[in-house]
Design a protein around this motif. Structure first.
Motif, PDB file in Angstrom:
ATOM      1  N   ARG A  21       0.859  -1.174   0.000  1.00 24.20           N
ATOM      2  CA  ARG A  21       0.000   0.000   0.000  1.00 24.20           C
ATOM      3  C   ARG A  21       0.900   1.230   0.000  1.00 24.20           C
ATOM      4  O   ARG A  21       1.676   1.432   0.934  1.00 24.20           O
ATOM      5  CB  ARG A  21      -0.866  -0.025   1.261  1.00 24.20           C
ATOM      6  CG  ARG A  21      -1.936   1.026   1.335  1.00 24.20           C
ATOM      7  CD  ARG A  21      -2.571   1.030   2.707  1.00 24.20           C
ATOM      8  NE  ARG A  21      -3.400  -0.129   2.947  1.00 24.20           N
ATOM      9  CZ  ARG A  21      -4.720  -0.188   2.709  1.00 24.20           C
ATOM     10  NH1 ARG A  21      -5.339   0.873   2.249  1.00 24.20           N
ATOM     11  NH2 ARG A  21      -5.406  -1.285   2.955  1.00 24.20           N
ATOM     12  N   SER A  23       2.294   4.791   0.629  1.00 17.57           N
ATOM     13  CA  SER A  23       2.003   5.855   1.593  1.00 17.57           C
ATOM     14  C   SER A  23       2.740   7.138   1.236  1.00 17.57           C
ATOM     15  O   SER A  23       2.527   8.171   1.853  1.00 17.57           O
ATOM     16  CB  SER A  23       2.393   5.409   3.007  1.00 17.57           C
ATOM     17  OG  SER A  23       3.800   5.274   3.113  1.00 17.57           O
TER      18      SER A  23
ATOM     19  N   ARG B  21      -6.580  10.091   2.489  1.00 15.91           N
ATOM     20  CA  ARG B  21      -5.663   9.052   2.041  1.00 15.91           C
ATOM     21  C   ARG B  21      -6.464   8.057   1.217  1.00 15.91           C
ATOM     22  O   ARG B  21      -7.388   7.425   1.724  1.00 15.91           O
ATOM     23  CB  ARG B  21      -5.064   8.363   3.257  1.00 15.91           C
ATOM     24  CG  ARG B  21      -3.976   7.361   2.961  1.00 15.91           C
ATOM     25  CD  ARG B  21      -3.606   6.592   4.211  1.00 15.91           C
ATOM     26  NE  ARG B  21      -2.932   7.415   5.202  1.00 15.91           N
ATOM     27  CZ  ARG B  21      -1.603   7.503   5.313  1.00 15.91           C
ATOM     28  NH1 ARG B  21      -0.835   6.818   4.496  1.00 15.91           N
ATOM     29  NH2 ARG B  21      -1.054   8.259   6.229  1.00 15.91           N
ATOM     30  N   ASP B  22      -6.139   7.931  -0.063  1.00 16.28           N
ATOM     31  CA  ASP B  22      -6.879   7.008  -0.920  1.00 16.28           C
ATOM     32  C   ASP B  22      -6.671   5.565  -0.480  1.00 16.28           C
ATOM     33  O   ASP B  22      -5.556   5.139  -0.218  1.00 16.28           O
ATOM     34  CB  ASP B  22      -6.415   7.142  -2.379  1.00 16.28           C
ATOM     35  CG  ASP B  22      -6.948   5.992  -3.216  1.00 16.28           C
ATOM     36  OD1 ASP B  22      -8.156   5.985  -3.488  1.00 16.28           O
ATOM     37  OD2 ASP B  22      -6.165   5.084  -3.564  1.00 16.28           O
ATOM     38  N   SER B  23      -7.746   4.800  -0.430  1.00 16.93           N
ATOM     39  CA  SER B  23      -7.599   3.372  -0.147  1.00 16.93           C
ATOM     40  C   SER B  23      -8.182   2.518  -1.268  1.00 16.93           C
ATOM     41  O   SER B  23      -8.051   1.298  -1.261  1.00 16.93           O
ATOM     42  CB  SER B  23      -8.282   3.018   1.172  1.00 16.93           C
ATOM     43  OG  SER B  23      -9.685   3.166   1.052  1.00 16.93           O
ATOM     44  N   HIS B  26      -5.535   0.469  -3.574  1.00 15.37           N
ATOM     45  CA  HIS B  26      -5.021  -0.773  -2.994  1.00 15.37           C
ATOM     46  C   HIS B  26      -6.084  -1.876  -3.059  1.00 15.37           C
ATOM     47  O   HIS B  26      -5.775  -3.028  -3.380  1.00 15.37           O
ATOM     48  CB  HIS B  26      -4.594  -0.513  -1.549  1.00 15.37           C
ATOM     49  CG  HIS B  26      -3.920  -1.686  -0.901  1.00 15.37           C
ATOM     50  ND1 HIS B  26      -2.696  -2.148  -1.309  1.00 15.37           N
ATOM     51  CD2 HIS B  26      -4.308  -2.492   0.114  1.00 15.37           C
ATOM     52  CE1 HIS B  26      -2.353  -3.188  -0.572  1.00 15.37           C
ATOM     53  NE2 HIS B  26      -3.323  -3.423   0.304  1.00 15.37           N
ATOM     54  N   HIS B  27      -7.332  -1.509  -2.796  1.00 18.96           N
ATOM     55  CA  HIS B  27      -8.400  -2.512  -2.856  1.00 18.96           C
ATOM     56  C   HIS B  27      -8.560  -3.064  -4.276  1.00 18.96           C
ATOM     57  O   HIS B  27      -8.606  -4.280  -4.490  1.00 18.96           O
ATOM     58  CB  HIS B  27      -9.728  -1.907  -2.376  1.00 18.96           C
ATOM     59  CG  HIS B  27     -10.870  -2.858  -2.529  1.00 18.96           C
ATOM     60  ND1 HIS B  27     -11.109  -3.886  -1.653  1.00 18.96           N
ATOM     61  CD2 HIS B  27     -11.824  -2.971  -3.491  1.00 18.96           C
ATOM     62  CE1 HIS B  27     -12.150  -4.587  -2.052  1.00 18.96           C
ATOM     63  NE2 HIS B  27     -12.617  -4.048  -3.162  1.00 18.96           N
ATOM     64  N   PRO B 152     -15.148   4.557   0.158  1.00 21.26           N
ATOM     65  CA  PRO B 152     -14.611   3.192   0.044  1.00 21.26           C
ATOM     66  C   PRO B 152     -15.660   2.081   0.122  1.00 21.26           C
ATOM     67  O   PRO B 152     -15.606   1.138  -0.679  1.00 21.26           O
ATOM     68  CB  PRO B 152     -13.605   3.122   1.207  1.00 21.26           C
ATOM     69  CG  PRO B 152     -13.130   4.527   1.353  1.00 21.26           C
ATOM     70  CD  PRO B 152     -14.338   5.379   1.088  1.00 21.26           C
TER      71      PRO B 152
END
Lengths: 243, 243
Positions: A21, A23, B21-23, B26-27, B152
């Protein structure tokens, strides 16, 4: 005068395969806001030379500064330095100044400077080294591109040494007002505000808390008095906030 | 036959300003690996129509699938749907099927369908709706672009409903071997392995633990027997691992 702009290029299969991930993007974004450099674009590409070279050229032409993350270690998939040399038509080889850094640091610890480790001293002609206080192997700046490590501790240290040397702008100020109403309820008044304050930007970020819908409204701009004025109007329209 | 490719476009000032913070990247990366679609590029752009339209066109031409995240809510800065319509030369307006979804859901909760909320029913001609089981407002697929929400929980639900309908490939398999040596020590043997197994990819990810340098070596490929064989050779060269 508008703020200088920046782009970021994240390099690495491990990000695109979901293994790691990233950062570094979030860190750089936060640091650039403080010095008034507007981050306008981020790209993530794999460890493949054509993709890296073409992204480097596109971002370098379109923005005042480009920051790269990843691909400067000692292994065969670390090809960022060679790609930067290719993108800007420079020769690249093990450079004496970078080699000396590595030899001094490894020598002090009694570690052999292998051929693989010497890869980390491959620096394009004309590039200026970026200090690595964490693990020695340097980054570098060539033209408007700042080439940094992907390991977060090293990336962050390199950002800290590069930013003071760049031309900044007016730092972006922001204020947030939490409204316990869904976005659909606030969109109308928010649009009206954004049309009255065209020098500011208004963002709305929905959330759900204990089953209740709310929105964080963020007012951003470089003129603190204008941000204050818009925030006051916003609070008059939605006084039921902050609950 | 090579796997189908994908790109992702993350849309939103809040990511580039460091606020959020983009998540989703990663997903999505993790989900695509499972179905054998290779994520080859990610771009993050602000809420600005020219940047969104030009990124949509570039990514849609270069890849089999494009996934977007963000900018489909009810507020003035939610312009993704309009940008997709522009990128593909389609008309866009409030569409009866999407409008009915919103009216039914909000009606059941006694919530008014404001003009702002109706923005979320603006869908380009020819687009197929993507279900939103979390908060109703749909995403959509037009050409090879899948337009999804940035929140998300909603993004993840939309990915789950889109992926089964896509042509997948051979899922990428990976094995990791932890070597308690710095990257500089393993780079030579790793390069030799990567030259012997050109159908596999070898990544090395340094870490530091209690002051000791180590490297996670990841072997990736679509042929499980080949990954096993390379992993066996790797473990013969570095039997001191896993400590």
């Amino acid at each position: 005068m508008p703020n200088p702009t920046a782009a970021m290029l994240v390099i690495g299969d491990e990000i695109l395969s979901g293994r790691t991930r990233d950062s570094n993007m979030h860190h750089l974004a936060g640091e650039l806001v403080k010095v008034g450099i507007d981050l306008k674009e981020v790209r993530v590409v794999p460890d493949e030379a054509p993709a890296i070279v073409s992204a480097l050229r596109a971002l370098s032409e379109a923005h005042d500064n480009v920051f790269t993350s990843g691909g400067i270690g000692p292994t065969h998939d670390d090809i960022t330095a060679d790609c930067v040399a290719e993108a800007f038509g420079r020769n690249i080889d093990v450079r004496p100044d970078a080699r000396k850094l590595l030899e001094d640091a490894y020598g002090a610890r009694g570690v052999e400077v292998t051929e693989a480790r010497l890869r980390m001293a491959r620096i394009p002609d004309d590039a200026v080294l970026i200090e690595n206080p964490v693990s020695t192997a340097p980054g570098f700046t060539l033209e408007n591109v700042h080439v940094m490590a992907g390991v977060p501790a090293v990336f962050e240290a390199m950002v800290a040494s590069v930013l003071p040397g760049l031309t900044g702008g007016t730092p972006l100020l922001s204020q947030t007002w939490r409204v316990m109403r869904p976005e659909g309820d606030i969109a109308g008044p928010l649009r009206a505000l954004s049309e009255a304050y065209t020098d500011l930007s208004f963002g709305s970020y929905p959330f759900q808390m204990n089953g209740v819908f709310g929105s964080n409204v963020v007012v951003r701009g470089t003129d603190g008095a204008r941000v204050d004025a818009a925030m006051t109007e916003l609070q008059e329209v939605f006084p039921d906030a902050g609950a």
